[in-house]
Motif scaffolding. Structure first.
Motif, PDB file in Angstrom:
ATOM      1  N   THR A 128       0.840  -1.190   0.000  1.00  0.00           N
ATOM      2  CA  THR A 128       0.000   0.000   0.000  1.00  0.00           C
ATOM      3  C   THR A 128       0.877   1.242   0.000  1.00  0.00           C
ATOM      4  OG1 THR A 128      -0.095   0.206   2.412  1.00  0.00           O
ATOM      5  CG2 THR A 128      -1.667  -1.303   1.367  1.00  0.00           C
ATOM      6  N   LEU A 177      -4.881   3.963  -1.362  1.00  0.00           N
ATOM      7  CA  LEU A 177      -5.044   3.773  -2.794  1.00  0.00           C
ATOM      8  C   LEU A 177      -6.428   4.231  -3.233  1.00  0.00           C
ATOM      9  CD1 LEU A 177      -3.402   0.224  -3.072  1.00  0.00           C
ATOM     10  CD2 LEU A 177      -2.324   2.443  -3.473  1.00  0.00           C
ATOM     11  N   SER A 181      -5.484   3.017  -9.175  1.00  0.00           N
ATOM     12  CA  SER A 181      -4.140   2.791  -8.654  1.00  0.00           C
ATOM     13  C   SER A 181      -3.644   1.402  -9.016  1.00  0.00           C
ATOM     14  CB  SER A 181      -4.124   2.966  -7.135  1.00  0.00           C
ATOM     15  OG  SER A 181      -4.499   4.257  -6.768  1.00  0.00           O
TER      16      SER A 181
END
Length: 958
Positions: A128, A177, A181
């Motif tokens: 992430t 995100l 993405s």
């Protein structure tokens, strides 16, 4: 002809006009009664709206499919299930044989000509914006019509290609995100594009990513296999669509193949209990909630409702009493014109009826509006979406009726007392001589004594918690009955106080009719808070006493259990040292048994025959007899060979005690030097010299062979070892001997049995592998430092175990603060109500003070002290009353745990060192907040909101 209807109609008209004339007092009483109605109606609407119909629940569980087939992990044996699949158990009797365990092929239970969708769930670490997030991976063709209702889209679309994924809103929020993405998984170079977002209606706070079947987990398995890591093991079920629905007979056929089924047709139209084989078993009564549990729940709900009614009546009653006194001339005129006592009672009761009806309407409407407006907030708080806004008119009507009944009950005592006043006294405004009630204090004393006796009996002689609770409740009611007399005793302190507080205290004592109920209301709220806070603080202290630190406070431990991770250990050690404020770094290795190329951690649970394990050998003389199995009957409990007295005596033997003093260490043998001792806080010159001389430090004296030998068995053939041990024998393997130094007081090792210097392992020709390190720190690492380290560790792709010893972290701090704030708000509210009533009741006294030259601030000061006096009396009495139930429950719990402990010792289980610790801790912080801050805050608030100058009044007509 005049009937009761006409008299009540006139009484209601008088009460309505009186309520409109005294808008402030009427609004105060209305708010007191309406606020609980708002809460109860909102709770009812929230509860009913959160309950799902069978259709709504099926849409969340299986979408539009006819059934979901699941592996219950019972090894594929035939089983029985309830129609709704709430319960399932293997068919047959497994009391004297191993319970079935293991997976089965769910696809074998899918009917022919059925359309299916596989639904696989597994967890993996995804990268992430902040690092790595352990996320649930769901491989399901979510765009299929069969899935409709399970995963509603909130943006974008579901994946249609292998490189596309969708994610829950909660995952996007936590990961940083968004739709569009790129997403990658740890150990996987392949990138995925987030093309949509969705939510799980039944679990809004779930990190989940959806991909097509085989698009994410299969590539991840290949990457893990290439890295020598353990592959994923997804939990796979099947959504099934079959013509005619999935019938009960089809469910039983699937059960025969070891598969459970959630069937739409069966859940919507369940078969009779006589057709369900599970319900025909002898232990069928174990399925479902017992009537006793239902009765207990209803009893708790009923108790809460009754206490709420009592609280409202205690607060609202004085308001009606003040209103009756303010209208005593009007009521006197009713009596002078031929009205009797019942007419006067009717007028005062009509006031309660009018206020109750108004509170019912206002409270119910506010409950509806607030619940509807706050529905998204409530759904986020509960963590799931409501099915629909479910309004039950009968339930809301019953709640509204509760407000009307409360209003009537609150006005009942003032109505009776007002109707007994002489007409002449009402017309002249004279209150007359009022005698105190001597019966009520006597009844209160009896109730307190009886309640304390019952609570003590329940805590010391019985195992029933309800006896303690009942006795405590009776004692608290006795204190409430004693409140008027206790308020009088508080009045004797007035001689020691300055003018303003002395006037406030004497006014409270002189008008006990409005002071005592307010004090009792504060008392009830504070008593409950103190009881819960004392029990919670005591329970927290008990849990704290059982906490076993893995390291000294602030120390850090790094370990790598993952196969193939040893090569990354040097880099990980340096990463921790750079990220944290490290004082001393002590590198540690682990013993390796078997082929030098074996990378499996210690061989435990390994299927690789080249990997082994080691065992610390305990001399026969040092073995606890209660733990040694009989070779002739290895499955029997070893303790059964001894009598109860012998078992009790053996539990005090040093061989049957935990000589390490607790703690947890992932390695039985830590290979390291004297720096390990420094990190563990062990200051022992003899131990440091022993390590320098190549001797192993042994903290558990059971492993000592004589005074100077430690023996370790190197087991290389795991299958032969397991076979031998299953028969009560010894695992085959080479035995290595090491010179040792025995440490006394093993608790300082934090669970580490043996520390071995690297030279000793090398001399014995035992291979080692890097495992991790221990670190001492100059201060506790900050959150930012931990996040940076997590990011660095994630770059290696190795699963590292990082532990920072923060000590025991209490989970009750927030609850204790919330309890204190809750009690404080109720206390301030009740005290404020009493102060407002006293101001309305004592307006003439305030005007007299102003007439004799008292400055304007006296009015504000007097108001503040009136509020503070009520709050102080209620808090003091409530704190004393609240200690009884908590102390009684803790004593009862101590007795129960001691009985269990003695029974365990008699059976030869546990140790004398495991004696339960059930303390009684007084929450001094909460008490201080209640005893000091709350009365002070109530007094200041009352002083601030009170006008310093009163309005001019005309002379009353004589």
């Amino acid at each position: 002809m005049r009937t009761w209807y006409h008299s009540w109609r006139a009484a209601i008209r008088i009460a309505r006009r009186d309520a409109l004339r005294a808008k402030g007092r009427s609004s105060l009483v209305l708010a007191m009664i309406a606020l609980p109605i708002v809460g109860v109606s909102a709770a009812d609407l929230t509860f009913r709206s959160s309950q799902l119909s069978p259709e709504q629940q099926l849409a969340r569980d299986i979408g539009q499919a006819d059934a979901r087939l699941t592996d219950p992990l019972m090894g594929g044996v035939p089983l029985l299930q309830s129609p709704g699949n709430e319960y399932s158990s293997p068919e047959g009797d497994y009391e004297n044989k191993p319970y079935p365990d293991g997976s089965t092929d769910v696809a074998k239970a899918v009917p022919q000509d059925a359309r299916t969708l596989s639904d696989s769930l597994e967890r993996a670490k995804l990268r992430t914006e902040h690092g790595l997030l352990n996320t649930e991976i769901r491989e399901l063709k979510a765009a299929d019509s069969m899935v409709k209702g399970m995963m509603p889209l909130t943006g974008g679309r579901f994946p249609q290609k292998d490189h596309e994924v969708a994610a829950t809103d909660y995952f996007l929020e936590n990961s940083g995100l968004k739709v569009g993405s790129k997403l990658t998984a740890r150990n996987l170079d392949r990138e995925y594009t987030i093309v949509g977002s969705y939510e799980l209606p039944g679990s809004l706070k779930t990190d989940q990513v959806n991909a097509l079947p085989g698009a994410l987990l299969a590539p991840l398995d290949k990457a893990l296999d290439k890295a020598g890591l353990r592959p994923t093991h997804p939990d796979t079920s099947y959504l099934v669509e079959v013509e005619g629905g999935f019938t009960w007979n089809m469910v039983k056929e699937a059960n025969a193949k070891g598969v459970t089924v959630d069937s739409r047709a069966v859940i919507m139209n369940p078969p009779a209990d006589s057709e369900v084989p599970l319900f025909q078993k002898e232990d069928a009564q174990n399925y479902g909630l017992s009537p006793a549990a239902d009765n207990a729940t209803l009893a708790v709900i009923g108790t809460v409702v009754l206490l709420a009614l009592l609280e409202i009546c205690l607060l609202a009653g004085p308001a009606f009493a003040v209103g009756a006194r303010r209208s005593r001339r009007q009521l006197g005129l009713v009596g002078a014109n031929g009205g009797d006592r019942r007419h006067i009672r009717a007028i005062v009761l009509a006031g309660g009826l009018v206020i109750g009806i108004a509170a019912a309407v206002v409270g119910t409407l506010l409950g509806l509006l607030l619940t509807y407006a706050l529905r998204p907030v409530l759904e986020d708080l509960v963590g799931e979406r409501f099915g629909h806004f479910d309004v039950r008119p009968l339930e809301l009507g019953a709640i509204a009726l509760l407000a009307v009944v409360t209003g009537l009950l609150a006005a009942l005592v003032p109505a009776i007392s007002t109707s007994r006043q002489p007409v002449l006294a009402s017309l002249t405004g004279r209150l007359g001589v009022r005698k105190s009630n001597r019966v009520l204090p006597v009844l209160g004393l009896i109730a307190v004594a009886l309640g304390v006796a019952i609570a003590l009996y329940g805590s010391l002689m019985s195992d029933q918690f309800l006896i303690v609770a009942g006795g405590s409740a009776l004692a608290e009611l006795g204190v409430v009955a004693l409140t008027p007399a206790l308020v009088g005793l508080f009045g004797r302190l007035g001689r020691f106080l300055p003018l303003a507080p002395r006037l406030a205290l004497r006014d409270a004592v002189r008008n006990r009719g409005r002071t005592a109920p307010a004090v009792a209301a504060v008392l009830a709220a504070v008593a409950g808070t103190v009881a819960v806070a004392t029990f919670a603080a005591s329970d927290d202290a008990e849990i704290r006493s059982y906490y076993e630190a893995r390291l000294p406070h602030g120390a850090v431990a790094l370990g790598v259990d993952e196969a193939g991770g040893a090569r990354e250990v040097p880099g990980l050690r340096s990463a921790v040292e750079k990220a944290f404020p490290v004082g001393v770094r002590a590198d540690v290795d682990r013993l390796l048994v078997g082929d030098p190329g074996c990378t499996t951690y210690d061989g435990y649970g390994s299927d690789n025959p080249e990997c082994g394990r080691y065992e610390l050998i305990t001399p026969r003389a040092n073995e606890c007899p209660l733990w040694v199995s009989d070779p002739k009957n290895p499955e029997a409990d070893p303790a059964d060979r001894f009598s109860k007295a012998e078992r009790r005596k053996l539990t005090e033997d040093w061989r049957c005690k935990n000589t390490l003093g607790g703690g947890y260490a992932p390695l039985d043998v830590v290979v390291g030097d004297a720096k390990v001792l420094k990190v563990l806080g062990i200051e022992d010159a003899g131990a440091e010299k022993a390590l320098a001389d190549g001797k192993a430090l042994v903290f558990d004296k059971r492993y000592a062979h004589g005074e100077d030998k430690l023996r370790i068995r190197m087991v290389t053939d795991l299958k032969a070892a397991d076979k031998a041990q299953s028969k009560g024998g010894t695992a085959p393997g080479e035995v290595k001997s090491f010179a040792m130094h025995r440490m006394e007081g093993g608790g300082q090792s934090y669970g580490v049995p043996v520390i071995m210097p690297p030279d000793a392992a090398e001399a014995a020709e035992v291979n080692t592998l890097p495992y991790g390190a221990y670190y001492s720190t100059d201060r506790m690492p900050s959150s930012e430092e931990r996040q940076r380290l997590d990011s660095e560790l994630s770059k290696t792709g190795v699963q590292a175990d990082l532990h920072i010893e923060e000590g025991y972290q209490s989970s009750n701090n927030v609850m204790m603060l919330a309890l204190a704030v809750f009690a404080g708000l109720i206390t301030i509210g009740a005290a404020g109500i009493a102060t407002g009533l006293s101001q309305a009741d004592a307006e003439a006294d305030l005007k007299t003070l102003a007439a004799v030259g008292a400055p304007p601030r006296v009015r504000r000061t007097l108001s503040g002290f009136q509020c503070g006096v009520v709050a102080t009396m209620g808090v003091v009495l409530g704190s004393a009353a609240g200690m009884l139930p908590s102390v009684g429950l803790r004593l009862s719990e101590r007795r129960s745990e001691m009985q269990w402990f003695e029974d365990a010792l008699a059976q030869g289980h546990g140790s004398i060192d495991d004696k339960p610790f059930v303390p009684i801790v007084v929450p001094w912080t909460t008490l201080a907040l209640l005893l000091v801050a709350v009365p002070l805050g109530a007094a200041l608030l009352a002083a601030l909101v009170t006008r310093s100058r009163g309005a001019l009044a005309r002379r009353a007509a004589s």
